[in-house]
Design a protein around this motif. Structure first.
Motif: not given
Length: 405
Positions: A280-299, A350-356
């Motif tokens: 979005q124009a304010d820098g937020r990603a919609l819908p929110e991006i969430k990765g796969e569960p970190l369950d030890g599967q698929g590498g 914006d927040d994520a890039a500075l934190a990185a």
């Protein structure tokens, strides 16, 4: 004894000789020395007159020593030596033959080298040589290593290398160097720094006022020019460049470039476009991006839930969040508020890039030093192919934006 002026000469036969005085008598004529004969004159040997002996045999006169005692026949040899040399000179035409002295004999360098080699080999076979020779060899190696370290190491350490000169590990192939990135415009009022204007008057209690709205919007013109040649969305470019400017003022030793942050954003979420999301124009990603569960599967790594599902909505396993894909524990440690809205949101680029950027600069890293750069990227994701992909993308962005001003 008979005649007292005769003595026995010590031989088996009894032969008596008359004594001669040790010095010439008073008034006597001293012996005249013989002149040096030239080679042309014949040499005449002196004739020795025999003394009157009872047996009738001629006997040579004994040589008289300084103490007046008669000498033996051996004492007469030095007197005959000059005569022998004179005869030799006469036979050679009157010229003396020079005999070389031992110290004047020349020795060839090859003979000296061979002799030294033989002496060294013989010495090395002795017990002392067997112990000393290896010690000398080891000492020479240590001296050579010390000299090389004193010359080579300061020359290499004195000039920090850029990311372009990085030498990755054996499993990561070397690629072309990333060119210099275009300069960013100067900004004021960055988070964590004092604004150059708006200083309160003496006695005032109000704090400096930061620019209203999204601070990264000040980079719109630059981001539009760079985005046109790199294909990076303008909103994302604003976030990456703004993070570089903030770190340049708060952590000058890190020297992080926006191209590295942009490469991570591309590899992680295609600049906030993963899973059908849009920035979005304010820098937020919609819908929110969430990765796969970190369950030890698929590498994937296996990480059990650490945030009670507050950030990722999963109470069993953790999930990576936002455009830069932070796991909950890392975000709780390093999360930042770059747009000044009072919220540390991992889904805001914006927040994520500075934190990185803060995460990559941890531990006093200098991102222009090859070892620090590769170590920082591998700490973000310890996969060699991932680190190489980030390097390739940063190199591409740097080359494409080389001439942008």
């Amino acid at each position: 004894m008979g005649d007292t002026r005769r003595v026995v000469d010590g031989e088996r036969r009894a032969t008596a000789r008359p004594l001669r005085p040790a010095a010439p008598p008073d008034g006597g004529t001293p012996a005249v020395p013989r002149p040096r004969r030239s080679g042309a004159e014949p040499v005449e040997k002196p004739q020795i007159k025999p003394d009157a002996e009872p047996a009738g045999k001629p006997q040579p006169e004994p040589a008289v020593k300084a103490d007046g005692e008669p000498g033996t026949g051996a004492d007469e040899q030095p007197d005959s030596a000059p005569e022998t040399k004179a005869e030799a000179a006469a036979e050679n035409g009157g010229r003396r033959r020079r005999m070389p002295f031992a110290h004047a004999v020349r020795t060839r360098p090859r003979q000296l080298t061979v002799g030294a080699a033989r002496a060294t080999r013989a010495w090395s076979r002795r017990p002392g040589g067997r112990t000393t020779l290896p010690a000398l060899f080891l000492l020479a190696l240590v001296a050579a290593a010390t000299t090389a370290g004193a010359v080579v190491v300061p020359a290499a350490v004195g000039r920090p290398e850029t990311v372009a000169e990085a030498t990755p590990s054996q499993s990561v192939p070397q690629t072309a160097a990333a060119p210099a990135t275009p300069p960013l415009p100067e900004l004021t009022g960055l988070p964590g720094t004092a604004a150059p204007t708006g200083t309160p008057l003496p006695g005032a209690t109000t704090a400096p006022v930061l620019p209203a709205g999204r601070p990264a919007d000040a980079l719109t013109g630059w981001a539009q020019r760079v985005g046109a040649v790199t294909g990076v969305p303008v909103v994302a470019l604003q976030a990456y460049a703004y993070a570089e400017l903030v770190l340049a003022q708060t952590n000058r030793g890190c020297q992080l470039s926006w191209t590295t942050l942009a490469a991570i954003g591309y590899v992680e979420s295609r600049h906030g476009a993963a899973n059908g999301a849009t920035l979005q124009a304010d820098g937020r990603a919609l819908p929110e991006i969430k990765g796969e569960p970190l369950d030890g599967q698929g590498g994937r790594s296996r990480i059990l839930d650490t945030d009670q599902g507050l950030l990722d909505g999963d109470r069993v396993h953790d999930r990576a969040l936002g455009p830069m894909q932070f796991i909950p524990t890392t975000w709780q440690e390093i999360g930042a508020d770059a747009d000044g809205d009072g919220v540390k949101n991992p889904h805001d680029i914006d927040d994520a890039a500075l934190a990185a950027g803060l995460y990559l600069c941890k531990g006093g890293r200098n991102m222009t030093i090859p070892g620090d750069w590769w170590g920082a990227i591998l700490s973000y994701n310890d996969v060699r192919r991932y680190a190489q992909a980030v390097f390739d993308k940063a190199d591409e962005y740097g080359r494409l934006s080389r001439n942008v001003r």
